[in-house]
Scaffold this active site. Structure first.
Site, PDB file in Angstrom:
ATOM      1  CG  ASP A 214     -36.845 -18.473  -1.933  1.00 52.48           C
ATOM      2  OD1 ASP A 214     -38.265 -18.297  -1.855  1.00 52.48           O
ATOM      3  OD2 ASP A 214     -35.626 -18.568  -2.254  1.00 52.48           O
ATOM      4  N   GLY A 238     -42.179 -23.115   2.219  1.00 55.32           N
ATOM      5  CA  GLY A 238     -42.772 -21.930   2.840  1.00 55.32           C
ATOM      6  C   GLY A 238     -43.588 -20.689   2.180  1.00 55.32           C
ATOM      7  CG  ASP A 239     -46.673 -17.457   2.982  1.00 59.44           C
ATOM      8  OD1 ASP A 239     -46.150 -16.609   2.718  1.00 59.44           O
ATOM      9  OD2 ASP A 239     -47.515 -17.532   2.572  1.00 59.44           O
ATOM     10  CG  PHE A 240     -40.755 -15.359   3.799  1.00 59.44           C
ATOM     11  CD1 PHE A 240     -41.679 -14.491   3.600  1.00 59.44           C
ATOM     12  CD2 PHE A 240     -38.895 -15.209   2.817  1.00 59.44           C
ATOM     13  CE1 PHE A 240     -41.814 -13.849   2.716  1.00 59.44           C
ATOM     14  CE2 PHE A 240     -39.394 -14.672   2.072  1.00 59.44           C
ATOM     15  CZ  PHE A 240     -40.452 -13.695   1.556  1.00 59.44           C
ATOM     16  CG  HIS A 257     -34.609  -5.100  -0.854  1.00 55.83           C
ATOM     17  ND1 HIS A 257     -33.767  -4.539  -1.843  1.00 55.83           N
ATOM     18  CD2 HIS A 257     -34.957  -6.537  -1.436  1.00 55.83           C
ATOM     19  CE1 HIS A 257     -33.245  -5.838  -3.125  1.00 55.83           C
ATOM     20  NE2 HIS A 257     -34.730  -7.202  -2.256  1.00 55.83           N
TER      21      HIS A 257
END
Length: 347
Positions: A214, A238-240, A257
């Site tokens: 996350d 991190g950055d997904f 969503h």
């Protein structure tokens, strides 16, 4: 009749009260904002907590909350017909079962009500902008996307995290119970926030190791145990959109969503790139049902439109997302909560 007036029709069981006309029903819908903000006010003042021990006069409640009695009475009188309070005698209120859900010593939606009635509420005034452009009204009102804004406002970000915990009550356990993780070894919770879902999965599957992936704020909360015990877990900030950790099964609960199709597909593609050929992606979301029956998810869908630019989806829409990310929808698994698990494999 001598007066020449036509008597108004009375609804059954509501002696003396006229049946609402279509116009009156529309006006009631239009005043929904008043009830919403009144809920926030009584939560902020701690009124449900003050009534936990029994009924009190509005004067006593106002003194304890350090507010003026007359305005407080008017707000509580508004909420009484909605089932939050009951006026047991003039200017004396008791707490109902519905109102008890707002007590601070019970798990419930109080933080969600506080969150949705603050900056999200302000953004919703510009819903027409979202309908005209397809873009989030939040960005127009606050000058930056929702999650960027939260990153710059830690107090509101913490409230958002608590609100998500409140909204997820029962759902994490339901998802963890509904899926057989037996043949997997390492589960990656993508956008896992506090880690409630991962904690529930690991507690039921001692053979699994886990990754809580996350943004730094979510990882920090999970490390502090906000979502429960997380043994055998690596915490990765991190950055997904850029990439995710390696594992053989990925769980993504109430994350997809938040995003439009392009960015939602990118998150799924990053999982596809990191997973082995036998891996699986589990997307846990509430599906939009067909027809025009009332459903909370339809309300949340329009909130997503205005606040994040995301959307709630049907099963067919998720199937198309998976296909665009190189995945194939294998099945939809129902749970005991109002959330489903969409299982996808490499296409």
């Amino acid at each position: 009749m001598a007066s020449g007036h036509t008597p108004r029709k009375l609804s059954p069981g509501r002696r003396g009260k006229p049946v609402s006309s279509p116009s009156q029903q529309v006006v009631r819908l239009g005043f929904g904002f008043a009830v919403s903000q009144a809920l926030r006010v009584v939560i902020e003042l701690g009124i449900p907590d003050l009534l936990a021990s029994g009924g009190h006069s509005v004067e006593d409640l106002a003194a304890a909350a350090k507010v003026d009695a007359e305005p407080l009475y008017r707000v509580m009188r508004l909420l009484a017909p909605e089932g939050v309070f009951t006026e047991i005698r003039p200017r004396h209120f008791g707490l109902t079962e519905v109102g008890a859900a707002l007590r601070s010593d019970r798990p419930g939606p109080r933080d969600f009500i506080r969150m949705i009635n603050s900056e999200a509420y302000l953004a919703f005034e510009q819903l027409l902008h979202s309908v005209r452009t397809g873009k989030p009204a939040f960005d127009k009102v606050f000058g930056s996307p929702r999650f960027d804004w939260l990153s710059a406002h830690p107090e509101q970000a913490a409230l958002f995290q608590r609100a998500m915990v409140a909204l997820s009550q029962g759902g994490n356990e339901a998802v963890a119970d509904a899926y057989d993780f037996g043949r997997y070894t390492r589960v990656v919770d993508v956008g896992g926030g506090h880690g409630q879902l991962l904690s529930a999965i690991l507690a039921r599957n001692p053979h699994l190791s886990g990754v809580l992936f996350d943004l730094p704020s979510g990882v920090a909360a999970a490390r502090q145990g906000a979502g429960g015990d997380l043994p055998r877990t690596d915490f990765v900030a991190g950055d997904f959109f850029e990439g995710v950790s390696v594992g053989d099964i990925y769980v993504i609960k109430r994350v997809i969503h938040d995003w439009d199709d392009e960015r939602a597909e990118l998150i799924l593609r990053r999982c596809r790139e990191a997973m082995p050929t036998h891996g699986r992606v589990l997307v846990a979301e509430t599906l939009v049902p067909p027809g025009d029956e009332p459903d909370q998810i339809k309300t949340l869908d329009v909130v997503m439109l205005a606040v994040t630019g995301g959307l709630e989806r049907t099963e067919a829409q998720y199937a198309r997302l998976f296909a665009g990310a190189g995945l194939k929808l294998e099945r939809v698994i129902g749970t005991r909560a109002p959330i489903s698990i969409l299982e996808a494999s490499p296409a």
